[in-house]
Design a protein around this motif. Structure first.
Motif, PDB file in Angstrom:
ATOM      1  N   ILE A 192      18.879  28.813 -57.263  1.00 42.76           N
ATOM      2  CA  ILE A 192      17.974  28.921 -58.388  1.00 42.76           C
ATOM      3  C   ILE A 192      18.433  28.092 -59.775  1.00 42.76           C
ATOM      4  O   ILE A 192      17.598  27.605 -60.406  1.00 42.76           O
ATOM      5  N   ASN A 193      19.739  28.477 -60.084  1.00 39.04           N
ATOM      6  CA  ASN A 193      20.447  27.398 -61.211  1.00 39.04           C
ATOM      7  C   ASN A 193      20.209  26.033 -60.866  1.00 39.04           C
ATOM      8  O   ASN A 193      19.810  25.278 -62.098  1.00 39.04           O
ATOM      9  N   GLN A 194      20.171  25.322 -59.812  1.00 40.98           N
ATOM     10  CA  GLN A 194      19.995  24.158 -59.567  1.00 40.98           C
ATOM     11  C   GLN A 194      18.796  23.764 -59.716  1.00 40.98           C
ATOM     12  O   GLN A 194      18.347  22.515 -60.265  1.00 40.98           O
ATOM     13  N   THR A 195      17.856  24.280 -59.376  1.00 48.99           N
ATOM     14  CA  THR A 195      16.311  24.241 -59.460  1.00 48.99           C
ATOM     15  C   THR A 195      15.887  24.141 -60.846  1.00 48.99           C
ATOM     16  O   THR A 195      15.173  23.230 -61.395  1.00 48.99           O
ATOM     17  N   ILE A 196      16.512  25.246 -61.798  1.00 49.33           N
ATOM     18  CA  ILE A 196      16.241  25.212 -63.098  1.00 49.33           C
ATOM     19  C   ILE A 196      16.632  23.995 -63.790  1.00 49.33           C
ATOM     20  O   ILE A 196      16.003  23.156 -64.503  1.00 49.33           O
ATOM     21  N   LYS A 197      18.022  23.652 -63.351  1.00 49.84           N
ATOM     22  CA  LYS A 197      18.346  22.390 -64.002  1.00 49.84           C
ATOM     23  C   LYS A 197      17.790  21.047 -63.760  1.00 49.84           C
ATOM     24  O   LYS A 197      17.539  20.239 -64.638  1.00 49.84           O
ATOM     25  N   GLU A 198      17.422  20.782 -62.599  1.00 49.01           N
ATOM     26  CA  GLU A 198      16.490  19.893 -62.224  1.00 49.01           C
ATOM     27  C   GLU A 198      15.282  20.021 -62.861  1.00 49.01           C
ATOM     28  O   GLU A 198      14.454  18.882 -63.152  1.00 49.01           O
ATOM     29  N   SER A 199      14.631  21.169 -63.155  1.00 48.52           N
ATOM     30  CA  SER A 199      13.291  21.383 -63.787  1.00 48.52           C
ATOM     31  C   SER A 199      13.499  20.882 -65.312  1.00 48.52           C
ATOM     32  O   SER A 199      12.175  20.789 -65.979  1.00 48.52           O
ATOM     33  N   SER A 200      14.602  20.821 -65.777  1.00 45.98           N
ATOM     34  CA  SER A 200      14.748  20.588 -67.278  1.00 45.98           C
ATOM     35  C   SER A 200      14.042  19.088 -67.532  1.00 45.98           C
ATOM     36  O   SER A 200      13.664  19.210 -68.834  1.00 45.98           O
TER      37      SER A 200
END
Length: 351
Positions: free
Chosen positions: A261-269
């Motif tokens: 989830i953290n990686q997806t949020i990071k990519e979504s930035s």
């Protein structure tokens, strides 16, 4: 001259009442300097954090993020002298010297437009790089490195400067006070300012103006906005694909799911930053192209309540305002950036 895409009054001489001076003075004389100073502080923290964050130290993306942060700061810094001189007082200054006329032209239009051109294309480069990294993570290792990203930043910067070089030399300052006095023409210095910038040449002036305005509209507004919109859609697909794969791999691990989830949020930035960019750049492109197609007037022309001048002023202001929020997007959506940023703040905090 028609270089009014920055939202400043293109005419130094005889600024008409139709120009929304109260709006410009409120935004440029009060709000914008504060926003620019805060943006500079934010971007300093972005660069420091990018080059302190251990995961980012070897990351090629830090080069482009830092380049964008520097460009966004420079757009505001360059305009500060003009904003203070022309808009901080209760009225427009009179008896403006030739150096200040040239300052408005260079610091008010040419240099900010040059830096904005570089910033937009750096952002296009970052968005394209993010898509390729997300979509083809294994094949990108052959080219995605600090050396190549540094070369890309240098190429975009040089190209942005080169296409704007003619704007540094295509004008001259006309001293109206001296010119009118020599022709026994009287004018009121309380309402008329003393000089303005005009093109150096007479023959072909209209053709040159039309070409440069369309060229800038296409290269700085239309192509980048269309490209970013296409990349935005492609990035959504790539991030969704990556998120699905990570969730499937970590379905039996609570820690793995949280990291996914953290990686997806990071990519979504990058999507959030692109959204912010498009929100301010698409209206600016519409105003710019619409003026060229339908109005063919400069910002100080026409009825001040009709909205043409206000639209340019507001799109310019909101572009500068958008730069202020980039650091908060990183803080909210990038766990590594947030952790490093907070550790830096703790170190600087007085004991």
């Amino acid at each position: 001259m028609e270089d009014n895409e920055m939202g400043l009054p293109a005419l130094i001489y005889d600024v008409p009442t139709s120009f929304n001076t109260p709006l410009a003075r409120s935004l440029y004389g009060i709000a914008t300097p504060v926003i620019v100073i805060l943006t500079i502080l934010n971007n300093i923290m972005v660069v420091i954090t990018m080059y302190t964050d251990p995961p980012k130290k070897g990351s090629a993306s830090r080069v482009q993020h830092s380049a964008i942060a520097c460009c966004n700061s420079l757009v505001g810094i360059l305009q500060l002298p003009v904003l203070f001189y022309y808009f901080s007082g209760p009225s427009f200054p009179t008896n403006i010297s030739k150096p200040w006329c040239g300052t408005l032209r260079i610091l008010g239009f040419v240099l900010p437009h040059t830096i904005h051109t570089i910033s937009m294309w750096q952002f296009v480069g970052l968005s394209m790089q993010r898509y390729l990294v997300f979509r083809f993570p294994f094949s990108c290792v052959t080219w995605y490195n600090i050396e190549n990203m540094t070369k890309l930043v240098k190429i975009i910067t040089c190209a942005g400067v080169v296409v704007n070089i003619p704007k540094f030399f295509d004008f001259k300052i006309i001293d109206f006070e001296e010119n009118m006095a020599s022709n026994d023409i009287a004018f009121d210095m309380n309402s008329t300012l003393s000089c303005r910038a005009e093109y150096r040449f007479v023959d072909g002036r209209q053709v040159y103006s039309l070409f440069t305005n369309w060229f800038m509209a296409v290269t700085v507004h239309i192509i980048p906005c269309v490209t970013l919109t296409v990349l935005y859609i492609l990035l959504i697909s790539a991030i969704y694909r990556n998120n699905t794969r990570r969730q499937n791999l970590s379905r039996n691990s609570r820690l793995g799911r949280r990291q996914a989830i953290n990686q997806t949020i990071k990519e979504s930035s990058v999507l959030v930053i692109m959204t912010l960019c498009l929100i301010v750049e698409i209206p600016s492109a519409i105003v710019r192209v619409g003026k060229l197609i339908f109005i063919q007037l400069d910002v100080t022309s026409g009825d001040g309540t009709s909205g043409e001048g206000n639209a340019i002023i507001l799109t310019h202001f909101f572009t500068l305002l958008s730069y202020y929020f980039y650091v908060y997007i990183y803080l909210i959506m990038n766990y590594d950036f947030r952790t490093t940023f907070l550790s830096i703040v703790r170190k600087w905090r007085p004991a």
